[in-house]
Design a protein around this motif. Structure first.
Motif, PDB file in Angstrom:
ATOM      1  N   LEU A   1      -9.032  58.221  71.663  1.00  0.00           N
ATOM      2  CA  LEU A   1      -8.878  57.292  70.541  1.00  0.00           C
ATOM      3  C   LEU A   1      -7.452  56.779  70.407  1.00  0.00           C
ATOM      4  N   SER A   2      -6.478  57.633  70.704  1.00  0.00           N
ATOM      5  CA  SER A   2      -5.083  57.205  70.627  1.00  0.00           C
ATOM      6  C   SER A   2      -4.194  58.243  71.295  1.00  0.00           C
ATOM      7  N   VAL A   3      -2.964  57.849  71.607  1.00  0.00           N
ATOM      8  CA  VAL A   3      -1.944  58.772  72.112  1.00  0.00           C
ATOM      9  C   VAL A   3      -0.625  58.487  71.407  1.00  0.00           C
ATOM     10  N   ASP A   4       0.199  59.501  71.296  1.00  0.00           N
ATOM     11  CA  ASP A   4       1.605  59.344  70.923  1.00  0.00           C
ATOM     12  C   ASP A   4       2.418  59.541  72.187  1.00  0.00           C
ATOM     13  N   LEU A   5       3.338  58.623  72.455  1.00  0.00           N
ATOM     14  CA  LEU A   5       4.008  58.583  73.762  1.00  0.00           C
ATOM     15  C   LEU A   5       5.482  58.274  73.603  1.00  0.00           C
ATOM     16  N   VAL A   6       6.312  58.990  74.386  1.00  0.00           N
ATOM     17  CA  VAL A   6       7.754  58.757  74.428  1.00  0.00           C
ATOM     18  C   VAL A   6       8.062  57.907  75.654  1.00  0.00           C
ATOM     19  N   THR A   7       8.648  56.748  75.449  1.00  0.00           N
ATOM     20  CA  THR A   7       8.960  55.855  76.551  1.00  0.00           C
ATOM     21  C   THR A   7      10.286  56.251  77.216  1.00  0.00           C
ATOM     22  N   ALA A   8      10.606  55.564  78.307  1.00  0.00           N
ATOM     23  CA  ALA A   8      11.822  55.881  79.054  1.00  0.00           C
ATOM     24  C   ALA A   8      13.092  55.646  78.249  1.00  0.00           C
TER      25      ALA A   8
ATOM     26  N   GLU B   1      11.894  55.937  72.885  1.00  0.00           N
ATOM     27  CA  GLU B   1      11.177  55.442  71.719  1.00  0.00           C
ATOM     28  C   GLU B   1       9.805  56.112  71.623  1.00  0.00           C
ATOM     29  N   MET B   2       9.397  56.488  70.417  1.00  0.00           N
ATOM     30  CA  MET B   2       8.070  57.059  70.192  1.00  0.00           C
ATOM     31  C   MET B   2       7.107  55.948  69.780  1.00  0.00           C
ATOM     32  N   LEU B   3       6.005  55.821  70.532  1.00  0.00           N
ATOM     33  CA  LEU B   3       5.003  54.808  70.252  1.00  0.00           C
ATOM     34  C   LEU B   3       3.647  55.466  70.060  1.00  0.00           C
ATOM     35  N   THR B   4       2.811  54.821  69.278  1.00  0.00           N
ATOM     36  CA  THR B   4       1.393  55.162  69.219  1.00  0.00           C
ATOM     37  C   THR B   4       0.624  54.059  69.925  1.00  0.00           C
ATOM     38  N   ALA B   5      -0.312  54.452  70.765  1.00  0.00           N
ATOM     39  CA  ALA B   5      -1.132  53.479  71.486  1.00  0.00           C
ATOM     40  C   ALA B   5      -2.598  53.766  71.213  1.00  0.00           C
ATOM     41  N   SER B   6      -3.329  52.708  70.839  1.00  0.00           N
ATOM     42  CA  SER B   6      -4.757  52.802  70.566  1.00  0.00           C
ATOM     43  C   SER B   6      -5.358  51.424  70.790  1.00  0.00           C
ATOM     44  N   GLU B   7      -6.638  51.273  70.488  1.00  0.00           N
ATOM     45  CA  GLU B   7      -7.260  49.952  70.622  1.00  0.00           C
ATOM     46  C   GLU B   7      -6.614  48.940  69.679  1.00  0.00           C
ATOM     47  N   ASP B   8      -6.036  49.409  68.568  1.00  0.00           N
ATOM     48  CA  ASP B   8      -5.476  48.514  67.550  1.00  0.00           C
ATOM     49  C   ASP B   8      -3.960  48.417  67.578  1.00  0.00           C
ATOM     50  N   GLU B   9      -3.299  49.308  68.306  1.00  0.00           N
ATOM     51  CA  GLU B   9      -1.838  49.352  68.316  1.00  0.00           C
ATOM     52  C   GLU B   9      -1.354  49.568  69.743  1.00  0.00           C
ATOM     53  N   ASN B  10      -0.516  48.659  70.236  1.00  0.00           N
ATOM     54  CA  ASN B  10      -0.072  48.725  71.635  1.00  0.00           C
ATOM     55  C   ASN B  10      -1.272  48.883  72.573  1.00  0.00           C
ATOM     56  N   SER B  11      -2.241  48.011  72.394  1.00  0.00           N
ATOM     57  CA  SER B  11      -3.508  48.138  73.117  1.00  0.00           C
ATOM     58  C   SER B  11      -3.345  47.985  74.624  1.00  0.00           C
TER      59      SER B  11
END
Length: 473
Positions: free
Chosen positions: A165-172, A175-185
């Motif tokens: 459904l979603s992930v929380d991810l640290v980029t290079a 930065e901490m991002l949340t990715a899901s169908e509705d956010e950073n799809s």
């Protein structure tokens, strides 16, 4: 051992505010901490960062980038090519991060990236819920979710990533991002099959399936001469089998366990693994034709806890074993392919080597080919040649690797492209490209360019950024 030490003051700067543990080569516990599942990966990182939180992961990523360090990311440490460790760089170890929250009403779970499948299953099975997980319970949830997602429940529940459904991810860039169908799809599309190329996922939120706590499953073992008949029957039977039936044919050695007749210990057998998730009486009826063809000399298929089924293969792959893998998809398993698999399966390089042949289909095919980076929703079968051995000598290693490569070479005319990223072993950039095809690969490169243009996260089955100027090569 590589000579790569970090200036104490630099490490002290990272340690300030770091909630986990930092280990360098001279520290107590370092030698054990650097070990991973595959004993072939005997490497010596300059620093191991045991992260206790997403904040620690951000600090470790920033430290690695600012000090031009090679980065390994470790969840369960099961990466077959050994990407969970490195020489002279930093291991960002997520294994201390084991929080999990299950919502039984919503049938969801939010899980930290350091969990193993055994730990995840224990929590979800308290509520009779599960998701497709690794066939070794010691496998980490993170690597499997991002790069393949195959397991006993895949025909019932789909691949692991299909239920994400979603992930929380640290980029290079930290930065901490949340990715899901509705956010950073776009990123959410890419992490479902693109592996760890775009950042470090610190937590996953899954939709769960109603499974267990008891399933009708286990292993039935047959004499080697039954192999061809079993494979041909399973090829035809699984084409129309109910989605509740997960299965595999396995060429293995009989374990030296009390329930196995002494004369069979370590002898080659043909196993049929069953995982039926529906009504048990119906499962017995569905499995009856398989049992009739298999004529098992050892039959352990019965109602059992799903968590027990998930640990069934663990003893055959303990931490520290040396391992090398080949895997491919087959659109169909014709008679010639059956003969090749049977011959190689009955003439394995050693008693711990295995071939596992799994039927696909079912819920896997209900997801659109382009809905995730994971593709080839149409294939019928996948084989895994697992060359595993304990002996440290090179002759044994060479023999086992030659056996796995020989099978791959012989059966190649019957295989097809698109095998999942985690299955690509050590074959390099062209093999990674062929996993996706040109259109998907270009889309993944565009994501890499956006989220990791300098290829900080490159110790993996790597999707290289397209930029000409890179800090990391």
């Amino acid at each position: 051992m590589p000579e790569h030490t970090l200036v104490a003051a630099v490490v002290d700067d990272l340690a300030s505010g770091f909630g986990g543990t930092l280990l360098q080569p001279a520290d107590e516990g370092y030698d054990e901490a650097r070990k991973v599942w595959n004993g072939l990966s005997d490497r010596h990182p300059a620093l191991i960062a045991h992260c206790s939180s997403a904040k620690d992961v951000i600090a470790a990523v920033n430290f690695a980038r600012d000090n031009d360090l090679l980065v390994s990311v470790r969840g369960g440490g099961h990466s077959a090519p050994g990407y969970a460790t490195c020489d002279g760089g930093i291991v960002i170890d997520l294994s201390p991060m084991k929080a999990i929250e299950v919502d039984p009403d919503a049938r969801t779970a939010r899980a930290d990236a350091g969990l193993t499948w055994g730990e995840f299953d224990a929590a979800t099975q308290e509520h009779g819920l599960a998701i497709t997980g690794g066939r070794f319970s010691t496998t980490g949830i993170a690597g499997l979710t991002l790069g393949s997602g195959s397991g006993w429940l895949e025909r019932k529940c789909g691949l692991t990533a299909d239920n994400l459904l979603s992930v929380d991810l640290v980029t290079a860039d930290g930065e901490m991002l949340t990715a899901s169908e509705d956010e950073n799809s776009d990123l959410f599309w890419g992490v479902r099959g693109g592996g760890g190329n775009f950042g470090i996922v610190t937590s996953f939120t899954y939709s769960l399936c109603k499974v267990g706590p008891l399933v009708y499953g286990g292993l039935m073992a047959s004499l080697p001469e039954r192999a061809g008949d079993i494979l041909r029957f399973m090829r035809d039977y699984m084409a129309d089998a109910p989605e509740d039936l997960g299965a595999a044919v396995a060429f293995v050695s009989a374990p030296p366990e009390p329930f196995v007749p002494a004369e069979m210990h370590f002898k080659p057998v043909v196993g049929v693994v069953i995982c039926w998730t529906g009504d048990h009486a119906e499962g017995e009826r569905v499995v009856a034709p398989i049992r009739e063809v298999a004529q098992p000399v050892l039959d352990m298929v019965q109602p059992m806890p799903y968590t027990a089924l998930q640990t069934m293969l663990d003893a055959g792959g303990p931490k520290g074993i040396r391992g090398y893998m080949k895997a491919e998809f087959l659109e169909e398993m014709n008679d010639e392919a059956v003969e090749i698999l049977t011959d190689r399966g009955l003439n394995r390089a050693g008693p711990m080597a295995q071939i596992i042949i799994e039927p696909m289909g079912g819920a896997i095919g209900r997801v659109g080919e382009d809905d995730t980076a994971l593709g080839r929703r149409d294939v019928a079968w996948c084989y895994h040649a697992l060359a595993m051995w304990m002996e440290p000598d090179q002759e044994t290693a060479d023999g086992h690797m030659a056996w796995a490569r020989g099978l791959a070479d012989e059966i190649r005319p019957h295989t097809t492209t698109g095998v999942y990223l985690n299955f690509t072993s050590d074959e390099g950039e062209d093999r990674v490209r062929s996993t996706y095809g040109p259109e998907k690969y270009d889309r993944l490169v565009a994501l890499k360019d956006r989220y990791d243009p300098d290829n900080l996260f490159r110790l993996n089955q790597n999707i290289k950024p397209s930029g000409k100027a890179r800090r990391f090569e």
